[in-house]
Scaffold this active site. Structure first.
Site: not given
Length: 652
Positions: A253, A297, A412, A471-472
């Site tokens: 994440e 995600t 996150h 993921d990003h």
């Protein structure tokens, strides 16, 4: 003119229109980074709210005397709310709200919490002061004279249309084919305005939804010819070296590449991942870029499992769950593989309970399989350490060989840690988001080391391919000042594009790995993995290019039409030398590269928007029937008091 305004009751309307216009322009300048490059664009930015203000507020003129001002106030408030919603959304995502993202919010309802609240500033009341002023004017001043004809409405509508057409004409001169070429919402807002973009988005959404209904088997031919003509042959050195191995994907994440090998006050932020980056049996790619769109995600998951690009607007998981897919779990099913997904949030989030059926996951272990008691959850679901710990018995229960994925949550935005979760120091940039990021990333790193050790104890480590990917991005452009202190240089558009790199690790038992500087993206992972497993992808319609192939394509498209390559890149519509960051003239860039990027996205969009895989039957592939899958947990682990959703959203 004054007499006309007074007689026709337009004074209140004009006050509302001017206030909305000026407020919108102020928001453009204060809140959005639209990349204004010349005087024409600056003028268009100032003018473009005018047509929307006239058009939408003009609708209030259709109402009769008693409710005309009330109607104008209500319309003004709704437009202010739309503007403010875009402001809050942009503060994290550097993007604008579309209709599909609104649908995502409905689907993920009830889980929006700290991520959104942390983006709201008390000074944001400024964006509603003009509405309060209008209410005061309506209360303390006389109502306008009732109009006996629709002439004022017609005049206002005509003026709004003329302003819009003039705006569009000038925009087309500065940016030819604006409405057909542009993948980038920043461009549309910059040239046409936030409100006009919403109309454009609605039209595009209707168009997209109609594409599936109008698609036919003949549409597959063009796509098939293009993809097969660009297929990369597998590298004979690695093809089939991992045949029959288990597969574990781990979504890291919000982890960006800058964190790898980064030291804070002499301490490594991610010591375990650093060791893997230099491990002899791990392929580590440090020029790997995330290619996610608004689905974040879920977009990354989609690309990993299907090697197709996500939507330009919204999330595939929300809007295309009815599509026919030929995913990695489905392809490997014919070879005896069991598949499962592990996630410490509830199964309806991001519509995973429906999308995973279309992908073909046999099992989905969601939050009902875990202890979601207070202290073990953080913002978006189960913390990473208990998540991996409690996943081990579930993983060991699967029939081998298996294909699995684990979606981590702890690292996150806004990255704040609970006391006792980590003793790693915070950063010292003065930006709490960036400073907490180092602590959160370190906690995730610790959880991964724990998981790897558990795999070794369970006897699974030496029989399992482990693929880990960021993921990003985790830190948006709104924190560029702090990030400049982290990377030691100004975060220009060129540097920001480089910050879109996320780490990719592929650990293959018994195969010598290496650190690779090849350029790659999310869509490239699936063909790479399948070739390692001895599955030739030439008969499947995939956008990706095998990262280990000598023929690997190193032009990496982004969802907005920008791209990176070893030689040059495109960011925010400008071109840069990839080595030096020097701004380049468009004519000095090979036009074939831009055309190939456009074609790549277009071919994938045809497949996804038209649901073309329902017409395509690869030899030996058995189609997935979503009705065959049921993810109901008949023996939930969580107690009655712990079955509520996590406090906040996984905005992922």
């Amino acid at each position: 003119m004054k007499r006309f305004i007074k007689e026709k009751g337009l004074a209140f309307f004009l006050i509302a229109a001017v206030l909305l216009w000026l407020k919108t322009y102020a928001a453009y300048v204060i809140e959005f980074n639209l990349g204004i490059n010349n005087t024409v664009q600056q003028i268009l930015l100032f003018v473009n709210p005018v047509s929307s203000s006239l058009f939408f507020l003009g609708i209030g003129l259709l109402f009769k005397k008693k409710i005309q001002q009330t109607a104008i106030i209500v319309i003004h408030f709704l437009m202010s709310f739309l503007l403010y919603a875009n402001i809050v959304y942009y503060r994290f995502f550097s993007d604008f709200i579309t209709l599909p993202t609104i649908m995502q919010a409905k689907t993920n309802g009830g889980q929006l919490g700290d991520s959104a609240l942390s983006l709201i500033n008390p000074l944001d009341i400024f964006y509603f002061i003009d509405t309060i002023i209008l209410i005061a004017v309506a209360i303390f001043y006389n109502r306008p004279t009732e109009t006996t004809t629709k002439r004022p409405f017609k005049i206002v509508m005509g003026a709004s249309i003329l302003v819009f057409l003039a705006n569009l004409a000038v925009a087309e001169i500065d940016r030819p084919e604006l409405l057909t070429r542009s993948f980038d919402r920043n461009y549309l807002v910059k040239y046409l305005g936030a409100y006009n973009f919403t109309i454009y988005d609605a039209v595009q959404n209707i168009k997209t939804n109609s594409q599936r209904a109008l698609a036919s088997s003949s549409d597959v031919t063009e796509v098939e010819n293009y993809i097969k003509a660009n297929h990369d042959k597998p590298n004979a050195k690695y093809f089939g070296k991992a045949k029959g191995k288990n597969v574990i994907y781990i979504s890291l994440e919000s982890l960006q590449t800058f964190a790898i090998d980064y030291k804070l006050n002499g301490k490594e932020v991610t010591p375990f991942l650093n060791s893997l980056a230099h491990d002899d049996h791990t392929f580590y790619f440090d020029n790997f870029f995330h290619q996610t769109g608004q689905g974040k995600t879920s977009d990354a998951e989609f690309m990993m499992d299907n090697s197709l690009y996500p939507l330009s607007q919204g999330s595939v998981f929300i809007n295309k769950a009815q599509n026919t897919l030929q995913s990695a779990p489905a392809i490997l099913k014919s070879q005896g593989y069991t598949s499962a997904a592990f996630h410490g949030n509830y199964k309806t989030f991001w519509n995973r309970n429906e999308m995973y059926k279309a992908i073909g996951y046999d099992k989905f272990f969601d939050a009902t399989y875990y202890d979601m008691s207070e202290g073990k959850t953080k913002n978006y679901g189960l913390k990473d350490k208990p998540f991996f710990e409690e996943s081990m018995p579930l993983l060991k229960s699967l029939k081998q060989p298996f294909y699995t994925k684990f979606i981590t949550l702890s690292n996150h935005f806004p990255f704040e840690m609970d006391e006792g979760d980590t003793d790693f120091p915070a950063g010292e940039t003065g930006d709490s988001v960036v400073d907490h990021y180092f602590q959160s990333a370190n906690y995730m790193d610790q959880s991964l080391e724990q998981f790897f050790n558990d795999l070794k104890k369970a006897g699974l480590y030496d029989t399992t391919i482990i693929v880990m990917y960021g993921d990003h991005y985790g830190i948006s452009e709104n924190h560029n000042d702090a990030m400049a202190k982290v990377i030691g240089k100004e975060v220009t558009p060129y540097e920001n594009a480089k910050l879109q790199r996320v780490p990719l690790f592929i650990h293959v038992p018994g195969v010598k790995g290496e650190k690779s500087d090849k350029y790659g993206g999310d869509v490239d992972v699936m063909p790479t993995l399948l070739h390692l497993m001895g599955v030739n992808t030439k008969d499947y319609l995939m956008s990706g290019s095998d990262l280990l192939s000598p023929e690997h394509r190193e032009v990496i498209p982004f969802r907005n039409g920008d791209f990176v390559s070893p030689k040059f890149m495109k960011a925010n519509g400008n071109y840069y030398d990839m080595g030096t960051g020097k701004l380049l003239e468009e004519k000095s860039v090979d036009p074939n590269v831009e055309e190939s990027v456009k074609k790549e996205l277009e071919m994938s969009d045809k497949i996804v928007d038209g649901d073309l895989l329902r017409f395509y039957k690869p030899k030996g592939f058995k189609a997935i029937n979503p009705s065959d899958y049921d993810y109901t947990n008949h023996h939930p682990k969580t107690s009655e008091s712990h079955t509520t959703s996590p406090k906040n959203s996984d905005s992922e």
